[in-house]
Motif scaffolding. Structure first.
Motif, PDB file in Angstrom:
ATOM      1  N   PHE A  68       0.832  -1.204   0.000  1.00 17.65           N
ATOM      2  CA  PHE A  68       0.000   0.000   0.000  1.00 17.65           C
ATOM      3  C   PHE A  68       0.867   1.254   0.000  1.00 17.65           C
ATOM      4  O   PHE A  68       0.628   2.198  -0.774  1.00 17.65           O
ATOM      5  CB  PHE A  68      -0.915  -0.004   1.227  1.00 17.65           C
ATOM      6  N   LYS A  72       1.794   4.401  -2.538  1.00 17.91           N
ATOM      7  CA  LYS A  72       1.724   5.785  -2.066  1.00 17.91           C
ATOM      8  C   LYS A  72       2.996   6.559  -2.409  1.00 17.91           C
ATOM      9  O   LYS A  72       2.952   7.769  -2.670  1.00 17.91           O
ATOM     10  CB  LYS A  72       1.481   5.823  -0.555  1.00 17.91           C
ATOM     11  N   ASP A  75       2.494   7.784  -5.736  1.00 17.58           N
ATOM     12  CA  ASP A  75       1.495   8.860  -5.699  1.00 17.58           C
ATOM     13  C   ASP A  75       2.124  10.189  -5.285  1.00 17.58           C
ATOM     14  O   ASP A  75       1.894  11.232  -5.910  1.00 17.58           O
ATOM     15  CB  ASP A  75       0.383   8.498  -4.701  1.00 17.58           C
ATOM     16  N   THR A 269      -2.477  -4.087  -5.586  1.00 17.17           N
ATOM     17  CA  THR A 269      -2.505  -2.701  -5.118  1.00 17.17           C
ATOM     18  C   THR A 269      -3.645  -2.552  -4.121  1.00 17.17           C
ATOM     19  O   THR A 269      -4.800  -2.365  -4.510  1.00 17.17           O
ATOM     20  CB  THR A 269      -2.706  -1.723  -6.290  1.00 17.17           C
ATOM     21  N   PRO A 270      -3.348  -2.658  -2.832  1.00 14.05           N
ATOM     22  CA  PRO A 270      -4.411  -2.558  -1.820  1.00 14.05           C
ATOM     23  C   PRO A 270      -5.007  -1.153  -1.785  1.00 14.05           C
ATOM     24  O   PRO A 270      -4.321  -0.169  -2.056  1.00 14.05           O
ATOM     25  CB  PRO A 270      -3.687  -2.882  -0.507  1.00 14.05           C
ATOM     26  N   THR A 271      -6.270  -1.084  -1.451  1.00 18.13           N
ATOM     27  CA  THR A 271      -6.944   0.207  -1.301  1.00 18.13           C
ATOM     28  C   THR A 271      -6.961   0.611   0.169  1.00 18.13           C
ATOM     29  O   THR A 271      -6.639  -0.189   1.054  1.00 18.13           O
ATOM     30  CB  THR A 271      -8.392   0.121  -1.810  1.00 18.13           C
ATOM     31  N   ALA A 272      -7.356   1.851   0.420  1.00 15.66           N
ATOM     32  CA  ALA A 272      -7.465   2.323   1.803  1.00 15.66           C
ATOM     33  C   ALA A 272      -8.477   1.479   2.577  1.00 15.66           C
ATOM     34  O   ALA A 272      -8.298   1.209   3.771  1.00 15.66           O
ATOM     35  CB  ALA A 272      -7.867   3.792   1.817  1.00 15.66           C
ATOM     36  N   ASP A 274      -9.076  -1.682   2.069  1.00 15.83           N
ATOM     37  CA  ASP A 274      -8.404  -2.950   2.376  1.00 15.83           C
ATOM     38  C   ASP A 274      -7.532  -2.829   3.617  1.00 15.83           C
ATOM     39  O   ASP A 274      -7.329  -3.793   4.356  1.00 15.83           O
ATOM     40  CB  ASP A 274      -7.513  -3.392   1.196  1.00 15.83           C
TER      41      ASP A 274
END
Length: 303
Positions: A68, A72, A75, A269-272, A274
């Motif tokens: 994760f 980021k 990002d 790609t884990p999400t928030a 997750d």
């Protein structure tokens, strides 16, 4: 690969032992890099009760959390419009750091920022800690506090070779394999950009620690060539090896490229969303007092 798994396992095990012994896993860092570990619990019974409530992260949960924050990193680098080289360097620093430490000991959010900051300095694209912290609404002092422990964990070895320069070189080399018409040249440009995007994903996999920049670049180009077929890639590999490594057979190189491809295919790609449960567990591991505060809040809400 097994060596890396052993290191992740060892770091996770050490954090679990710390949780059992001290009731917390958080390791605080001073500016000089000195570490402050949790204090030993004097009441063994109380400590055992706390541990029964606070569960350590599993190895696969640590892996998801690292994944994760690796996303980021990209990002944040995109938001600051940093070159890909800085992004790649920060990712390698982050990965190498967590070969030695558990996320339960050092929060990946803090280490992520310090890795980006250190990468900017190493790549001579300096951004102040204040500017970086302000840009993403984080305390810049956290970045500075963790700088020394990151440098120490990297063994002060800050040189990183990413696949992007190799991609550029192979693209120039491929011009000899295509017809010099506008359509093919445009395809080559598309191939180039797609390969760099594939390399971005590859850098988030363990392949970035296991394979050479040239192998990573060829794997990215081969994958991009499937979308924009510019060259006969097997023929091109033969050409590359005949000029650079005549003793190495193509099947051996292909095996490496296949392994890299597989890692990219398996990239998650884990999400928030997750991360919500894992974040909660991490918070309780690092700050056991937050568990009691949470229980009190829930109790008051019921009253």
């Amino acid at each position: 690969m097994n060596c890396m798994k052993d290191k992740y396992k060892a770091a996770n095990h050490r954090a679990k032992q710390m949780l059992e012994k001290y009731g917390a896993t958080r390791v605080d860092v001073d500016l000089d890099g000195s570490l402050a570990y949790p204090e030993l619990q004097s009441d063994v019974k109380e400590n055992a009760e706390k541990h029964s409530r606070t569960k350590p992260l599993k190895i696969d949960e640590e892996q998801l959390l690292r994944a994760f924050y690796e996303f980021k990193i990209q990002d944040v680098c995109d938001a600051f419009k940093f070159p890909r080289k800085i992004q790649a360097t920060a990712l390698i620093y982050f990965k190498r750091f967590y070969l030695q430490w558990s996320v339960m000991e050092h929060h990946p959010k803090d280490i992520m920022l310090t890795c980006i900051y250190t990468a900017c300095k190493a790549e001579e694209n300096h951004v102040s800690a204040e500017e970086l912290g302000k840009g993403i609404d984080q305390d810049h002092q956290v970045i500075l506090n963790n700088e020394m422990i990151v440098l120490q964990s990297l063994g002060f070895d800050l040189i990183v070779y990413s696949p992007y320069r190799s991609i550029d070189g192979f693209i120039n080399d491929m011009e000899d394999f295509i017809y010099s018409n506008n359509g093919q040249l445009q395809y080559l440009k598309d191939l180039h950009e797609t390969a760099k995007m594939v390399a971005d994903k590859t850098m988030r996999t363990e392949a970035s620690l296991l394979f050479s920049p040239g192998q990573l670049a060829l794997a990215a180009l081969r994958r991009a060539n499937e979308e924009y077929p510019v060259v006969n890639f097997e023929r091109y590999l033969n050409s590359v090896l005949s000029r650079q490594h005549p003793a190495r057979p193509v099947p051996e190189l292909t095996k490496y490229l296949d392994a890299i491809d597989q890692m990219v295919n398996n990239l998650v790609t884990p999400t928030a969303a997750d991360m919500k449960h894992i974040d909660r567990k991490l918070k309780y591991c690092r700050d056991p007092g937050s568990h009691e505060k949470s229980k009190k809040r829930k109790h008051r809400s019921k009253d």
